[in-house]
Enzyme design. Structure first.
Site, PDB file in Angstrom:
ATOM      1  N   GLU A   1     -12.637   2.375  -5.156  1.00  0.00           N
ATOM      2  CA  GLU A   1     -13.946   3.520  -5.710  1.00  0.00           C
ATOM      3  C   GLU A   1     -12.970   4.417  -6.644  1.00  0.00           C
ATOM      4  OE1 GLU A   1     -14.165   4.402  -0.440  1.00  0.00           O
ATOM      5  OE2 GLU A   1     -12.889   5.814  -1.803  1.00  0.00           O
TER       6      GLU A   1
ATOM      7  N   TYR B   1     -12.007  11.773   3.050  1.00  0.00           N
ATOM      8  CA  TYR B   1     -12.750  10.435   2.015  1.00  0.00           C
ATOM      9  C   TYR B   1     -12.789   9.500   2.681  1.00  0.00           C
ATOM     10  CZ  TYR B   1     -11.648  13.686  -2.040  1.00  0.00           C
ATOM     11  OH  TYR B   1     -12.076  14.344  -2.667  1.00  0.00           O
TER      12      TYR B   1
ATOM     13  N   HIS C   1       0.667  -1.507   0.126  1.00  0.00           N
ATOM     14  CA  HIS C   1       0.617   0.270   0.194  1.00  0.00           C
ATOM     15  C   HIS C   1       0.710   1.126   0.126  1.00  0.00           C
ATOM     16  CE1 HIS C   1      -4.182  -2.264   1.407  1.00  0.00           C
ATOM     17  NE2 HIS C   1      -2.852  -2.542   0.639  1.00  0.00           N
TER      18      HIS C   1
ATOM     19  N   TYR D   1     -11.605  -8.796   4.182  1.00  0.00           N
ATOM     20  CA  TYR D   1     -11.062 -10.324   3.464  1.00  0.00           C
ATOM     21  C   TYR D   1     -11.479 -11.194   3.754  1.00  0.00           C
ATOM     22  CZ  TYR D   1      -7.066  -7.327   1.451  1.00  0.00           C
ATOM     23  OH  TYR D   1      -6.757  -6.044   0.667  1.00  0.00           O
TER      24      TYR D   1
END
Length: 405
Positions: free
Chosen positions: A264, A274, A171, A285
């Site tokens: 998104e 957001y 990430h 998951y």
């Protein structure tokens, strides 16, 4: 922006969302669309191979001379010719006085985006983002700037390093764009294990940062001067943004991964929150909801969300003439569902119908670009250094060119 007028409405929303993941709760207007697999689009195209034998290509930039700069996630920046020839022009595994690239099996770290300065023709500046080693087993997201001359990179400068560093290899975000005012926006992912920090302003996890082209902080950033906030931050509450574009209507649009659901497309605004991980449509998951809240006052709604996840990666708005029906539409390369998601753009700027393209290739797609020649370009992610750069052209437009197998 969605608002809950009373505590009673918030409680009702909590109960509703805990029971269902089918779009927004009844506590407010529905502004997002549930969309998993959709029908394949009907378009008359052929797919041509521009180059093959690549190792996990991640991004590309079109040079004015028709060649391309292409990053490979394991650390090499390639110069790829229009004839498919390849040459390594920098190996970030041996990065001189700067941090070496961090990469490895089973993680997402590596060499990421490559972008030309808007005035490249005059200044020859090239920008590159990557996960770099910082010692003690830690790494972070870096942004560097180089000068490009005659197929070589020189005058390397480190412009930005995300804070804090982490030991995790997932990430990063890392794609970036220039805005008309000469500043740039770069998303930084939440590092997977630090998702709660996406709501805190004292770190770069789960943020989009805005920088001047020399790496300095613009004076009009929304959190400049706020105690406890990093001045680079432009927006927050993001998970793992994988694509960001400046749309033809001037909006900044971004896509990002949810976990098993809740991918998104967002319209990015100055100083906006957001929601991640407090407000999300996402499934974790495990299959459960990440949060019971799909909306809260002070957070932005996505333009569209994808549940189940399509795992969006690259992002493009088509601007060519070869496919008139695609003009202005959005394209998201998808990893998990092995297609490119076509999202039509309505005249009013809202997002319309969706379709799947290029699923017949049965490959993971890492990036999608609208090329200067009016064609669509794809980066595939295939095993054993078998990845390719593909060109999508109208059927019959280039029969003499090699086609994808």
């Amino acid at each position: 922006m969605r608002r809950f007028p009373t505590l009673l409405a918030m409680t009702a929303g909590l109960l509703l969302t805990a029971c269902s993941n089918q779009g927004a709760s009844d506590a407010g207007e529905k502004t997002s669309q549930l969309a998993g697999r959709v029908d394949a689009g009907a378009i008359d195209y052929e797919i041509q191979t521009v180059a093959d034998g690549l190792d996990h290509p991640w991004s590309l930039a079109f040079l004015p001379d028709g060649n391309m700069l292409v990053t490979e996630r394991k650390g090499k920046l390639l110069l790829v010719g229009a004839d498919g020839t390849k040459r390594t022009i920098r190996d970030f595994n041996d990065n001189g006085d700067f941090a070496d690239v961090h990469h490895g099996d089973g993680i997402q770290a590596g060499l990421f985006d490559v972008v030309l300065h808007p005035d490249f023709a005059a200044n020859r500046l090239v920008y590159v983002s990557f996960a770099g080693k910082v010692g003690d087993g830690k790494n972070t997201l870096f942004l560097m700037r180089f000068r490009y001359d005659a197929g070589e990179l020189t005058n390397g400068e480190q412009l930005f390093a995300a804070s804090p560093a982490r030991i995790q290899g997932n990430h990063y975000g890392a794609r970036f764009i220039f805005l008309p005012d000469g500043t740039l926006l770069m998303p930084v992912g939440d590092a997977f294990h630090y998702r709660e920090k996406a709501q805190e302003l004292d770190n770069h996890f789960g943020k989009i940062v805005r920088l001047n082209d020399d790496g300095s902080v613009p004076a009009d950033n929304p959190f400049v001067g706020r105690e406890g906030a990093l001045p680079e931050i432009w927006s927050y509450g993001h998970r793992n943004p994988q694509g960001i574009i400046l749309a033809q209507d001037g909006r900044v649009l971004e896509n990002e991964h949810g976990p098993a659901g809740g991918d998104e497309i967002n319209h990015i605004n100055r100083g906006a929150n957001y929601g991640w991980p407090t407000v999300t449509y996402a499934l974790d998951y495990s299959g459960g909801r990440v949060s019971p809240f799909e909306a809260l006052e002070g957070t932005e709604q996505s333009l569209v969300h994808f549940t189940p996840s399509i795992a969006p990666s690259g992002f493009a708005q088509y601007g060519g003439e070869a496919f008139p029906d695609w003009k202005g539409d959005l394209f998201l390369s998808a990893l998990a569902l092995r297609h490119v998601r076509h999202v039509s753009m309505n005249a009013d700027g809202s997002l319309g119908e969706q379709s799947e393209l290029f699923g017949e290739l049965d490959v993971r797609f890492r990036d999608v670009r609208s090329g200067p020649d009016g064609y669509l370009y794809l980066l595939t992610e295939e095993p054993e250094s078998g990845s390719r750069i593909l060109r999508v052209a109208p059927k019959g437009s280039g029969a003499e060119k090699q086609r994808a197998k």
